[in-house]
Scaffold this active site. Structure first.
Site, PDB file in Angstrom:
ATOM      1  N   MET A 332       0.830  -1.217   0.000  1.00 18.42           N
ATOM      2  CA  MET A 332       0.000   0.000   0.000  1.00 18.42           C
ATOM      3  C   MET A 332       0.859   1.260   0.000  1.00 18.42           C
ATOM      4  SD  MET A 332      -3.018  -0.803  -0.440  1.00 18.42           S
ATOM      5  CE  MET A 332      -3.902   0.713  -0.103  1.00 18.42           C
ATOM      6  N   ASP A 351      11.357   3.906   4.585  1.00 16.80           N
ATOM      7  CA  ASP A 351      11.234   2.642   5.330  1.00 16.80           C
ATOM      8  C   ASP A 351      12.586   2.399   5.993  1.00 16.80           C
ATOM      9  OD1 ASP A 351       8.930   0.003   4.638  1.00 16.80           O
ATOM     10  OD2 ASP A 351      10.364   0.138   6.320  1.00 16.80           O
ATOM     11  N   VAL A 404       2.166   1.870   7.389  1.00 21.03           N
ATOM     12  CA  VAL A 404       2.969   0.773   7.937  1.00 21.03           C
ATOM     13  C   VAL A 404       2.027  -0.291   8.492  1.00 21.03           C
ATOM     14  CG1 VAL A 404       4.880   2.328   8.493  1.00 21.03           C
ATOM     15  CG2 VAL A 404       3.147   1.828  10.224  1.00 21.03           C
ATOM     16  N   VAL A 405       2.603  -1.264   9.133  1.00 21.44           N
ATOM     17  CA  VAL A 405       1.839  -2.401   9.663  1.00 21.44           C
ATOM     18  C   VAL A 405       0.764  -1.902  10.645  1.00 21.44           C
ATOM     19  CG1 VAL A 405       3.424  -2.678  11.612  1.00 21.44           C
ATOM     20  CG2 VAL A 405       2.196  -4.670  10.712  1.00 21.44           C
ATOM     21  N   GLU A 406      -0.332  -2.635  10.751  1.00 21.95           N
ATOM     22  CA  GLU A 406      -1.458  -2.189  11.595  1.00 21.95           C
ATOM     23  C   GLU A 406      -1.115  -2.372  13.064  1.00 21.95           C
ATOM     24  OE1 GLU A 406      -3.089  -0.251   9.623  1.00 21.95           O
ATOM     25  OE2 GLU A 406      -5.078  -1.029  10.055  1.00 21.95           O
ATOM     26  N   LYS A 411       2.390   3.272  14.981  1.00 21.82           N
ATOM     27  CA  LYS A 411       1.759   4.446  14.351  1.00 21.82           C
ATOM     28  C   LYS A 411       1.867   5.665  15.277  1.00 21.82           C
ATOM     29  CE  LYS A 411      -1.563   1.660  11.653  1.00 21.82           C
ATOM     30  NZ  LYS A 411      -1.055   1.826  10.289  1.00 21.82           N
ATOM     31  N   SER A 433      -6.452   0.732   7.978  1.00 20.16           N
ATOM     32  CA  SER A 433      -7.735   0.215   7.469  1.00 20.16           C
ATOM     33  C   SER A 433      -8.607  -0.250   8.623  1.00 20.16           C
ATOM     34  CB  SER A 433      -7.457  -0.974   6.534  1.00 20.16           C
ATOM     35  OG  SER A 433      -6.737  -1.952   7.238  1.00 20.16           O
ATOM     36  N   HIS A 454      -7.668   6.679   3.540  1.00 18.21           N
ATOM     37  CA  HIS A 454      -7.684   5.232   3.369  1.00 18.21           C
ATOM     38  C   HIS A 454      -7.821   4.891   1.896  1.00 18.21           C
ATOM     39  CE1 HIS A 454      -9.726   1.115   3.984  1.00 18.21           C
ATOM     40  NE2 HIS A 454      -8.412   0.991   3.963  1.00 18.21           N
ATOM     41  N   GLU A 466     -11.150   7.026   1.283  1.00 19.27           N
ATOM     42  CA  GLU A 466     -11.978   7.383   2.436  1.00 19.27           C
ATOM     43  C   GLU A 466     -11.197   8.417   3.238  1.00 19.27           C
ATOM     44  OE1 GLU A 466     -12.486   3.483   4.173  1.00 19.27           O
ATOM     45  OE2 GLU A 466     -14.577   3.415   3.589  1.00 19.27           O
ATOM     46  N   ASN A 504     -14.814  -1.328   4.336  1.00 23.08           N
ATOM     47  CA  ASN A 504     -14.512  -2.602   5.008  1.00 23.08           C
ATOM     48  C   ASN A 504     -15.672  -3.027   5.897  1.00 23.08           C
ATOM     49  OD1 ASN A 504     -12.107  -2.924   3.785  1.00 23.08           O
ATOM     50  ND2 ASN A 504     -10.884  -2.048   5.424  1.00 23.08           N
ATOM     51  N   TYR A 641     -17.484   3.034  -5.588  1.00 19.03           N
ATOM     52  CA  TYR A 641     -16.076   3.305  -5.897  1.00 19.03           C
ATOM     53  C   TYR A 641     -15.134   2.446  -5.060  1.00 19.03           C
ATOM     54  CZ  TYR A 641     -16.758   7.270  -9.046  1.00 19.03           C
ATOM     55  OH  TYR A 641     -17.070   8.075 -10.122  1.00 19.03           O
TER      56      TYR A 641
END
Ligand code: T1G
Length: 661
Positions: A332, A351, A404-406, A411, A433, A454, A466, A504, A641
């Site tokens: 992403m 990164d 980055v990773v959830e 974050k 997400s 998003h 979003e 989602n 969409y």
């Protein structure tokens, strides 16, 4: 500038057109519909043009007029087509037929004028605008990045109705003309010239007049397509070509969902070798299409998408975005960075090391090669996307996007640093997400700076972003976020920070419901075929494999529907069979495609599909009721969409209102 003469013949008054006759007898006719950003052909504008053409006919007969040049006075372009806002009020077949006949008669008169009529085209030349240009004798276009020609009518559930089906075939030949009418694909000036829709190219708009003047004085006429092209519409070849077109259209659209392209192919099959007959045959097919549910819903989707453009900050306060800093070079993050660079932004992609960033740069280069034409454009895009292990881009960024990773702690740490290192006006955005924004933002000094942007995978294909609003955000924060999404060519829908946001949240119950049916023994190919028969772009099981079972599991948990530990779903995850990305999920995957077995027969596949999407429709209604999204309209356009939900049904809320979901 040629001085003006007063024509002996009185020009009728007009709001949309100005006309002057110069000393050489050239008539300069300019369309500039007042109080509108683009020119469109309303009934009023066409009626004015009819009056002007009567005067032109008289002036040509008297010898006063040597030729006519038709230009647009608008910076946005030539003409964007018939006025779509009038379509709903022309639902009466008799009214619509009369309007079409008037337009045909008018365009035929322009074509029959005894003096050269030259169209000078810049910017958009679409739909009825292109049909008007094709009724002129010769077409000059500006060969720059803004010029686009085409027939987008099929995106509205119709096809060209002002004679363009016949005239485009006459100019470009049947195969090329049908291709652009069936796909709605817009052409740049040079391909349009190669196709025969345009006769001459100029480098800049200022020279349009000069080149058009020469074309009139030299009485240049456009040549019809050569026999080598026209032969494809003759005799038995035409039937073969029509079947090929049907098969091609069938790969993307079913006749029961999108009748327009199939009706156009039938018209071609009947009259493709006679452009006048093709033109004459338009109206009787056009009228039922215009009044179809599909067209009404597609017109609504068009205006809903236009409405999204108003969510940004407009006018003098419109922010300018030049530099984007993306943190996280995974699928992403990398694709968001690539998209921003493709759209002209300077991008730094951060990164932990180059090993993590390089695959994203490689994917970006592949996207640039696919979407950009010249080597220079590709090289410039590559130069706009820089690896940035140290994060030096933070200080200069207008927008920071974290992908980055959830993981909440990671974050939080990222934004705590970003808040200190970025300029005060820079947008801080997370692509999360599933994690509610408040939990990421709450420890920031200015939590209102953090919004959600998003994106959807694949970023280059799905238009929706979003724009997530937390309780800390002011309207201005969200408007700037929407303005940025628009600036990179995305369609923003503002969504409240709640589990799963909108897409989602509505997709998950639909996908999990389908998985439960498969777990209970239903055939997965049949389940997927049913959803497609209803109007979804892809079945829910294939979608789950595409999204990734691990992602599906985490979003499901976030939404309070944890995956049962003893389920096939859980076992697949335990065996690392995560779907397309691992080559095995519910399906086996080969070359990026799900390997599917036969679909077992079912008495009412579309009906089963309608059952399958009920959880999605219900979840959408709840999201609107809870204010996650502000209205049925925004929910519809957001779900269309974000999930590809059947546009011909107008979205889940419209489908429910129409009793079709
Ligand atoms: N009719 C009515 N309004 C239109 C319009 C149209 N054809 N095209 C644009 N607008 C409005 C739009 O709603 C917006 O209004 C403004 O103009 C454009 O601002 C017989 C039957 C041309 C690419 O399908 O794709 O011809 O919201 O910000 O982003 O065969 O508009 O500002 O009040 O969108 O640069 C076929 C549809 C018609 C083209 C410009 N033509 N338009 O986009 O500007 S059917 C189309 C577009 C037809 C004949 C058939 C885009 C654009 P507002 P914008 P933009």
């Amino acid at each position: 500038m040629a001085q003006m003469q007063t024509p002996n013949v009185q020009m009728p008054p007009s709001r949309a057109f100005t006309f002057h006759l110069d000393f050489e007898g050239l008539g300069w006719l300019t369309i500039d519909v007042p109080d509108a950003p683009v020119n469109t052909l309303s009934r009023e504008t066409l009626a004015e043009l009819a009056g002007i053409v009567t005067a032109l006919e008289e002036m040509a007969s008297s010898g006063e007029l040597k030729g006519v040049v038709l230009l647009s006075g608008k910076d946005s372009g030539f003409i964007a087509g018939a006025d779509i806002t009038e379509f709903d009020e022309m639902s009466d077949p008799g009214v619509l037929r009369a309007a079409l006949d008037r337009a045909h008669g008018l365009f035929d008169r322009i074509e029959a004028l005894k003096v050269p009529v030259v169209a000078g085209i810049h910017g958009f030349c679409l739909g009825g605008g292109l049909e008007l240009a094709l009724a002129c004798h010769y077409r000059v276009a500006v060969n720059d990045d803004r010029t686009r020609l085409g027939f987008p009518e099929v995106n509205l559930g119709i096809f060209p109705g002002f004679g363009g089906s016949g005239r485009s075939i006459r100019q470009a030949g049947p195969v090329d003309a049908m291709q652009i009418m069936l796909t709605g694909k817009l052409l740049r000036a040079s391909p349009a010239r190669r196709m025969g829709l345009v006769d001459k190219l100029v480098r800049v708009r200022d020279t349009l007049r000069w080149e058009a003047r020469k074309a009139v004085l030299q009485a240049r006429k456009s040549s019809p397509a050569p026999f080598t092209k026209r032969v494809m519409a003759l005799g038995p070849v035409r039937g073969y070509v029509a079947n090929k077109m049907r098969a091609e259209v069938g790969r993307k659209a079913k006749p029961e969902h999108y009748p327009a392209p199939y009706s156009l192919i039938e018209l071609f099959e009947q009259h493709g070798d006679d452009w006048r007959a093709m033109k004459r045959g338009e109206a009787e097919r056009f009228i039922p299409l215009m009044n179809s549910n599909t067209s009404k819903n597609l017109r609504r989707v068009f205006f809903l998408s236009e409405g999204l453009k108003k969510q940004g900050v407009r006018g003098k306060d419109k922010p300018v975005f030049r530099r984007v800093h993306v943190i996280g070079a995974g699928v992403m993050g990398g694709d968001i960075a690539a998209w921003c660079a493709l759209r002209g932004m300077g991008v730094t992609l951060q990164d932990l090391d180059m090993e993590r960033i390089k695959p994203a740069l490689d994917r970006a280069k592949a996207l640039f090669r696919k979407r950009l034409r010249s080597k220079t454009e590709i090289d410039n895009a590559v130069a706009r996307l820089e690896a940035d292990v140290t994060g030096k881009g933070l200080a200069r960024a207008d927008v920071v996007i974290e992908a980055v990773v959830e993981n909440l702690e990671i974050k939080r740490k990222i934004f705590a640093e970003a808040e200190l290192k970025t300029r005060p006006g820079a947008i801080l955005a997370t692509n999360t997400s599933s994690i509610e924004l408040e939990r990421i933002a709450e420890n920031l000094t200015a939590p209102g700076r953090l919004i959600g942007l998003h994106f959807f995978n694949p970023v280059a294909q799905l238009p929706l972003v979003e724009v997530i609003r937390s309780r800390f955000n002011a309207d201005a924060d969200i408007a700037r976020g929407a303005a940025f999404a628009l600036a990179i060519g995305k369609s923003p829908v503002v969504v409240k920070s709640a589990p799963g946001f909108l897409v989602n949240r509505v997709l998950m119950p639909y996908m999990l419901g389908a998985v439960q049916r498969v777990e209970a023994g239903a055939n997965k190919e049949q389940i997927d075929a049913a959803a497609v028969a209803f109007g979804m772009p892809m079945g829910p099981i294939e979608l789950m494999d595409t999204v990734g079972l691990d992602v599906g599991k985490s979003v499901a948990e976030e939404l309070g529907n944890p995956v049962a530990p003893d389920s096939q779903f859980a076992r697949l995850i335990a065996d690392r069979k995560l779907g397309r990305k691992t080559g095995q999920g519910f399906y086996t995957w080969s070359n990026g495609k799900a390997v599917k077995g036969e679909v077992p027969p079912h008495p009412d596949l579309a009906g089963l599909g309608r059952e399958l999407v009920q959880p999605l429709v219900n979840a959408t209604a709840v999201a609107v009721a809870e204010g996650v999204v502000a209205s049925d309209d925004l929910a519809d356009i957001g779900v269309i969409y974000g999930t590809g939900f059947a546009p011909f049904l107008g979205g889940p809320m419209q489908a429910r209102k129409d009793g079709r979901a």
